[in-house]
Enzyme design. Structure first.
Site, PDB file in Angstrom:
ATOM      1  CD  GLU A 147      20.653  29.253  58.756  1.00  0.00           C
ATOM      2  OE1 GLU A 147      21.129  28.120  58.955  1.00  0.00           O
ATOM      3  OE2 GLU A 147      19.523  29.600  59.160  1.00  0.00           O
ATOM      4  CD  GLU A 241      19.426  24.162  62.038  1.00  0.00           C
ATOM      5  OE1 GLU A 241      18.555  25.041  62.140  1.00  0.00           O
ATOM      6  OE2 GLU A 241      20.289  24.161  61.138  1.00  0.00           O
TER       7      GLU A 241
END
Length: 294
Positions: A147, A241
């Protein structure tokens, strides 16, 4: 096959088995096909039971995590790097054992605000550690996705270009990028262009608003994001998210600076997010079809 997922922290801090199972049930009830968990320690959770639960609900599982400073693979300290590799190997095994598809997050450094620039030696240590972890993940049939996050959560990979350079340095074909609209909004000059630059090197994608709350309530231009995802033919998983201090656990609140309630009722948030993402993808498809007409 593209699946739409949701992070378990929308539902729960995840402190108990029952909390995780309820999060799975809520995710499936909202029509999500994937749930993302934070690192699941085998000594704390019954992974076999979670795997069976996911299968019964038709859910895939992804796991994301960040390393602590004591196991920072970008450290110059060989013992700390070794501890990081051992932690990553354990995480890969946990993803395998739960029947998960991928391990993502900040796997290449500690999840923290650094007070120094990354060192060349530290970066090389991280590259080597991720290359070795990739081989372990490949054997376990677990995708390894790194990420790219903002400057306040790592000093190593803040942009897509940095991420591409890093995965090239590993020499592994089993490492891809995990991009996130929240982080891209902070660091990328042009998030849509960054998506096109990454192309098929994107292995996982997070949708989150600039304020971590309801999609559409911030400043992110999701039309351009979804147009870019269509342009590269992205067909891998997309996960919503969102964090609020009303739900998320204390450690993540500190790491991600979640100091306020961006929302207090998670079910409307989750339902809205699925409808929003479905709508934006449909709109992008219609724009492409309209523009393609003679």
């Amino acid at each position: 096959m593209r699946r739409l997922g949701i992070h378990s922290f929308v539902w729960t801090g995840g402190g108990t088995q029952a909390m995780l199972e309820e999060a799975m049930e809520n995710s499936a009830a909202c029509g999500y096909q994937l749930i993302e968990f934070a690192y699941l320690r085998p000594e704390k959770f019954d992974l076999d039971r979670l795997a069976r639960k996911a299968q019964s609900l038709g859910l895939e599982i992804a796991v994301t995590m960040g390393l602590p400073l004591s196991a920072d693979v970008s450290s110059e300290d060989a013992d700390v790097v070794k501890a990081g590799e051992e932690l990553l190997a354990g995480a890969v095994a946990a993803v395998r054992d739960i029947g998960g598809t991928k391990l993502g997050g900040i796997l290449y450094s500690a999840h923290t605000k650094y007070s120094t620039m990354p060192s060349d030696r530290g970066r090389k240590n991280s590259v080597a550690a991720i290359a070795r972890t990739a081989e372990t993940a490949k054997k376990a049939k677990v995708d390894l996705v790194l990420e790219v996050v903002n400057r306040f959560e790592t000093n190593l990979l803040n942009t897509t270009a940095q991420g591409l350079d890093f995965i090239k340095a590993t020499g592994s074909d089993h490492v891809t990028l995990h991009l996130d609209t929240f982080h891209m909004n902070i660091e990328e000059a042009n998030p849509a262009a960054a998506i096109r630059l990454a192309g098929d090197k994107i292995g996982y994608f997070h949708i989150g608003e600039s304020n971590r709350g309801y999609l559409g309530d911030g400043v992110i231009d999701f039309d351009r994001i979804f147009d870019a995802l269509l342009d590269i033919g992205y067909k891998r998983d997309i996960t919503f998210e969102s964090f609020s201090s009303a739900v998320v656990d204390e450690s993540l609140s500190l790491a991600c600076a979640i100091w306020r309630d961006t929302w207090t009722d998670n079910m409307p948030l989750a339902k809205h997010a699925k409808a929003f993402i479905d709508l934006k993808m449909d709109e992008a498809v219609r724009r492409r079809t309209t523009n393609a007409r003679p």
